[in-house]
Design a protein around this motif. Structure first.
Motif, PDB file in Angstrom:
ATOM      1  N   TRP A  71      69.114 -26.288  66.894  1.00 60.84           N
ATOM      2  CA  TRP A  71      69.997 -27.431  66.627  1.00 60.84           C
ATOM      3  C   TRP A  71      70.206 -28.347  67.828  1.00 60.84           C
ATOM      4  CZ3 TRP A  71      71.550 -22.316  66.522  1.00 60.84           C
ATOM      5  CH2 TRP A  71      72.514 -21.915  67.455  1.00 60.84           C
ATOM      6  N   ALA A  72      70.217 -27.852  69.042  1.00 60.76           N
ATOM      7  CA  ALA A  72      70.372 -28.720  70.213  1.00 60.76           C
ATOM      8  C   ALA A  72      69.605 -28.098  71.376  1.00 60.76           C
ATOM      9  CB  ALA A  72      71.851 -28.865  70.587  1.00 60.76           C
ATOM     10  N   ALA A  73      68.535 -28.740  71.764  1.00 61.06           N
ATOM     11  CA  ALA A  73      67.674 -28.165  72.816  1.00 61.06           C
ATOM     12  C   ALA A  73      68.374 -28.234  74.169  1.00 61.06           C
ATOM     13  CB  ALA A  73      66.360 -28.937  72.885  1.00 61.06           C
TER      14      ALA A  73
ATOM     15  N   GLY B 270      59.640 -15.944  77.142  1.00 63.11           N
ATOM     16  CA  GLY B 270      60.430 -14.996  76.372  1.00 63.11           C
ATOM     17  C   GLY B 270      60.622 -15.606  75.001  1.00 63.11           C
ATOM     18  N   SER B 271      60.721 -14.765  74.006  1.00 63.89           N
ATOM     19  CA  SER B 271      60.836 -15.295  72.651  1.00 63.89           C
ATOM     20  C   SER B 271      61.497 -14.246  71.775  1.00 63.89           C
ATOM     21  CB  SER B 271      59.424 -15.630  72.135  1.00 63.89           C
ATOM     22  OG  SER B 271      59.470 -16.166  70.845  1.00 63.89           O
ATOM     23  N   MET B 272      62.464 -14.681  70.951  1.00 62.97           N
ATOM     24  CA  MET B 272      63.164 -13.715  70.082  1.00 62.97           C
ATOM     25  C   MET B 272      62.426 -13.522  68.775  1.00 62.97           C
ATOM     26  SD  MET B 272      67.048 -15.116  70.621  1.00 62.97           S
ATOM     27  CE  MET B 272      66.558 -16.829  70.624  1.00 62.97           C
ATOM     28  N   TYR B 273      61.988 -14.641  68.183  1.00 56.13           N
ATOM     29  CA  TYR B 273      61.412 -14.597  66.833  1.00 56.13           C
ATOM     30  C   TYR B 273      59.976 -15.096  66.788  1.00 56.13           C
ATOM     31  CZ  TYR B 273      66.110 -13.389  65.578  1.00 56.13           C
ATOM     32  OH  TYR B 273      67.311 -12.733  65.505  1.00 56.13           O
ATOM     33  N   GLY B 274      59.368 -15.274  67.956  1.00 53.71           N
ATOM     34  CA  GLY B 274      57.927 -15.517  67.997  1.00 53.71           C
ATOM     35  C   GLY B 274      57.491 -16.966  68.054  1.00 53.71           C
ATOM     36  N   ASN B 275      58.418 -17.910  67.940  1.00 51.43           N
ATOM     37  CA  ASN B 275      57.974 -19.312  67.929  1.00 51.43           C
ATOM     38  C   ASN B 275      57.552 -19.788  69.328  1.00 51.43           C
ATOM     39  OD1 ASN B 275      58.427 -20.050  65.063  1.00 51.43           O
ATOM     40  ND2 ASN B 275      60.469 -19.284  65.575  1.00 51.43           N
ATOM     41  N   THR B 276      58.388 -19.544  70.303  1.00 49.38           N
ATOM     42  CA  THR B 276      58.019 -19.892  71.685  1.00 49.38           C
ATOM     43  C   THR B 276      56.783 -19.092  72.096  1.00 49.38           C
ATOM     44  OG1 THR B 276      60.356 -20.314  72.131  1.00 49.38           O
ATOM     45  CG2 THR B 276      58.930 -20.054  74.047  1.00 49.38           C
ATOM     46  N   GLU B 277      56.707 -17.866  71.612  1.00 46.21           N
ATOM     47  CA  GLU B 277      55.552 -17.021  71.942  1.00 46.21           C
ATOM     48  C   GLU B 277      54.250 -17.622  71.411  1.00 46.21           C
ATOM     49  OE1 GLU B 277      55.246 -12.981  70.201  1.00 46.21           O
ATOM     50  OE2 GLU B 277      54.572 -12.429  72.228  1.00 46.21           O
TER      51      GLU B 277
ATOM     52  N   PRO C 272      63.112 -20.225  74.565  1.00 45.97           N
ATOM     53  CA  PRO C 272      63.942 -20.834  73.522  1.00 45.97           C
ATOM     54  C   PRO C 272      65.308 -21.190  74.104  1.00 45.97           C
ATOM     55  CG  PRO C 272      63.742 -18.459  73.154  1.00 45.97           C
ATOM     56  CD  PRO C 272      62.864 -18.789  74.329  1.00 45.97           C
ATOM     57  N   THR C 273      65.999 -22.065  73.428  1.00 45.46           N
ATOM     58  CA  THR C 273      67.386 -22.345  73.820  1.00 45.46           C
ATOM     59  C   THR C 273      68.270 -21.218  73.295  1.00 45.46           C
ATOM     60  OG1 THR C 273      67.078 -24.711  73.925  1.00 45.46           O
ATOM     61  CG2 THR C 273      69.325 -23.949  73.519  1.00 45.46           C
ATOM     62  N   TYR C 274      69.136 -20.738  74.149  1.00 49.78           N
ATOM     63  CA  TYR C 274      69.971 -19.581  73.813  1.00 49.78           C
ATOM     64  C   TYR C 274      71.386 -19.860  74.301  1.00 49.78           C
ATOM     65  CZ  TYR C 274      71.041 -14.590  73.259  1.00 49.78           C
ATOM     66  OH  TYR C 274      71.548 -13.386  72.859  1.00 49.78           O
ATOM     67  N   ASN C 275      72.336 -19.889  73.370  1.00 54.59           N
ATOM     68  CA  ASN C 275      73.730 -20.199  73.733  1.00 54.59           C
ATOM     69  C   ASN C 275      73.814 -21.434  74.636  1.00 54.59           C
ATOM     70  OD1 ASN C 275      74.620 -18.049  72.237  1.00 54.59           O
ATOM     71  ND2 ASN C 275      74.795 -16.665  73.999  1.00 54.59           N
ATOM     72  N   ASN C 276      73.118 -22.437  74.194  1.00 61.08           N
ATOM     73  CA  ASN C 276      73.107 -23.697  74.941  1.00 61.08           C
ATOM     74  C   ASN C 276      72.526 -23.553  76.350  1.00 61.08           C
ATOM     75  OD1 ASN C 276      73.540 -26.416  74.588  1.00 61.08           O
ATOM     76  ND2 ASN C 276      75.517 -26.391  75.643  1.00 61.08           N
ATOM     77  N   GLY C 277      71.704 -22.544  76.534  1.00 64.45           N
ATOM     78  CA  GLY C 277      71.136 -22.314  77.871  1.00 64.45           C
ATOM     79  C   GLY C 277      69.704 -21.801  77.785  1.00 64.45           C
TER      80      GLY C 277
ATOM     81  N   GLY D 150      59.719 -24.790  74.830  1.00 62.30           N
ATOM     82  CA  GLY D 150      60.487 -23.797  74.081  1.00 62.30           C
ATOM     83  C   GLY D 150      61.023 -24.331  72.774  1.00 62.30           C
ATOM     84  N   SER D 151      61.269 -23.392  71.882  1.00 62.70           N
ATOM     85  CA  SER D 151      61.818 -23.714  70.564  1.00 62.70           C
ATOM     86  C   SER D 151      63.349 -23.767  70.614  1.00 62.70           C
ATOM     87  CB  SER D 151      61.359 -22.627  69.578  1.00 62.70           C
ATOM     88  OG  SER D 151      61.991 -22.787  68.345  1.00 62.70           O
ATOM     89  N   PHE D 152      63.944 -24.538  69.738  1.00 66.39           N
ATOM     90  CA  PHE D 152      65.401 -24.558  69.571  1.00 66.39           C
ATOM     91  C   PHE D 152      65.692 -24.757  68.093  1.00 66.39           C
ATOM     92  CE2 PHE D 152      66.400 -29.042  68.646  1.00 66.39           C
ATOM     93  CZ  PHE D 152      65.157 -29.611  68.864  1.00 66.39           C
TER      94      PHE D 152
END
Ligand SMILES: Cc1cc2nc3c(=O)[nH]c(=O)nc-3n(C[C@H](O)[C@H](O)[C@H](O)COP(=O)(O)O)c2cc1C
Ligand SMILES: [Fe+2]
Ligand SMILES: [Fe+2]
Length: 385
Positions: free
Chosen positions: A341-343, A254-261, A306-311, A337-339
């Motif tokens: 500030w804190a993976a 899953g990816s919001m802005y395409g980096n993990t994708e 990606p990391t999302y809300n620390n998860g 996955g991409s992050f």
């Protein structure tokens, strides 16, 4: 439709429902199969979904005209097969319901029917005239009340949801050309992975219990009637319920802005270049049942989040939770996955994979912000598979 002189198909195809159990997409629809055994007595085996009352009753009438139904055999109480019990009672008031004690309690709970129920036990026989029906309990395939019905004289197993498949039966109800095993294999696997997947142990118990029967026809509640591919169908169920997989990769992300994708797609390319079979799933666009299907099919699971809300990004967490819920065993695992500030996502996915007993192929790749091939070496990662 005649499967034999005594066994008739009276099921319906559903091309209306978008989501089975309101969660599993039906791109090719689904059938609700029901069968009549027409002898000195007439037995109906299971019913159909609530939306199809008129068509279902008219299918029955087309086979038996004004004859009445003597018995309604209830193998399974999920409402896709049990919702029309009251309609059958209304049309055929003298029809006796034949089922086990656990199902009888559910019949009361779901449909308020308490009268005219004949409770049978494991191995009990119901004579219909020239043939007999015999009942075997197969608890937790995939509900506790589930049983199958065996007609020895016809060598026919009415198997309930076992050996069932998504996808309508529109060409031929029986699995002869143009209806083939290959045409249904993916949708049978997706049905199994989504709905039955957690119950590998009970499916194995059921397969052992039924292993001694000489079966020449399997009549499930969904998908084709199996006569010509019984070995393949039983083999597939055996393999899936042992969580046995072929070499290959379920690569889901899953990816919001395409980096993990971008990382996922570069890994998919590298795997392809190596000739590794790989199912690629964008979990933001696609229901997770398609990825679950490939988790059951292949021995390696690679997840991008990606990391999302620390998860973990929620669509990926849903798949990983689905894998754990189904107690999938014996897979090889990797995450990336991409992050910003804190993976966190990769470590959390690894923790879940370790708890599931998976073999961790490497500690996972996290990369900060934008995708850059220098941060994610798809070529060397693909060599781990
Ligand atoms: C709602 C939201 C929550 C986020 N939470 C975190 C976080 O807890 N830690 C972090 O490092 N990055 C977090 N991020 C940043 C993303 O992980 C980062 O933008 C990443 O590059 C997105 O990958 P993508 O392009 O594959 O979607 C968050 C982003 C969003 C939109
Ligand atoms: Fe079911
Ligand atoms: Fe079903």
């Amino acid at each position: 439709m005649r499967l034999s002189e005594r066994i008739r198909y009276v099921g319906v195809n559903d091309m209306i429902t978008e989501l089975f159990e309101r969660q599993w997409p039906l791109p090719f629809g689904v059938s609700y199969n029901s069968y009549l055994v027409v002898d000195e007595k007439v037995a109906l085996i299971d019913t159909a979904d609530i939306q199809f009352e008129e068509e279902f009753l008219s299918n029955i009438k087309a086979e038996i005209g004004e004859r009445k139904i003597d018995y309604l055999v209830v193998n399974h109480m999920e409402p896709d097969h049990s919702a029309l019990q009251s309609a059958i009672r209304r049309e055929y008031p003298s029809c006796e319901i034949v089922t086990n004690a656990k199902a009888a309690a559910m019949i009361e709970g779901f449909n308020g029917i308490t009268e005219g129920i004949k409770v049978i036990k494991e191995g009990e026989c119901l004579p219909l005239g020239s043939v007999n029906l015999r009942f075997f309990m197969v608890p937790m395939v995939h509900w506790p009340e589930t049983m199958v019905t065996w007609c020895e004289e016809e060598k026919t197993l009415f198997s309930g949801d076992a050996f069932g498949s998504f996808k309508v039966v529109d060409k031929s109800v029986i699995d002869s050309e143009p209806t083939t095993f290959e045409e249904y294999e993916d949708e049978m696997t997706r049905y199994y992975a989504s709905i039955v997947g957690k119950y590998g142990g009970p499916v194995q118990t059921a397969l052992k219990k039924l292993g001694g029967l000489e079966i020449s026809r399997i009549c499930p509640t969904h998908g084709p009637v199996w006569e010509n591919h019984i070995t393949e169908v039983v083999g597939l169920y055996d393999k899936l319920s042992r969580y046995e997989a072929s070499h290959g990769v379920c690569l889901a992300y899953g990816s919001m802005y395409g980096n993990t994708e971008k990382a996922a797609l570069s890994l998919a390319e590298a795997l392809k270049a190596r000739g590794v079979e790989c199912g690629v799933h964008d979990l933001t666009k696609e229901n997770y049942s398609f990825a679950l299907r490939d988790v059951f099919k292949y021995d390696t699971v690679i997840l991008g989040s990606p990391t999302y809300n620390n998860g973990i990004f929620p669509p990926v967490r849903q798949l990983m939770q689905g894998i754990c819920d189904r107690m999938v065993k014996g897979r090889r695992f990797m995450a990336f996955g991409s992050f910003s500030w804190a993976a966190a996502s990769v470590n959390l996915l690894n923790e879940m994979a370790v708890a599931a007993g998976f073999e961790i192929l490497n500690e996972g790749i996290t990369f900060k912000q934008g995708y850059d091939p220098a941060k994610f070496d798809a070529e060397s990662l693909s060599s781990l598979v």
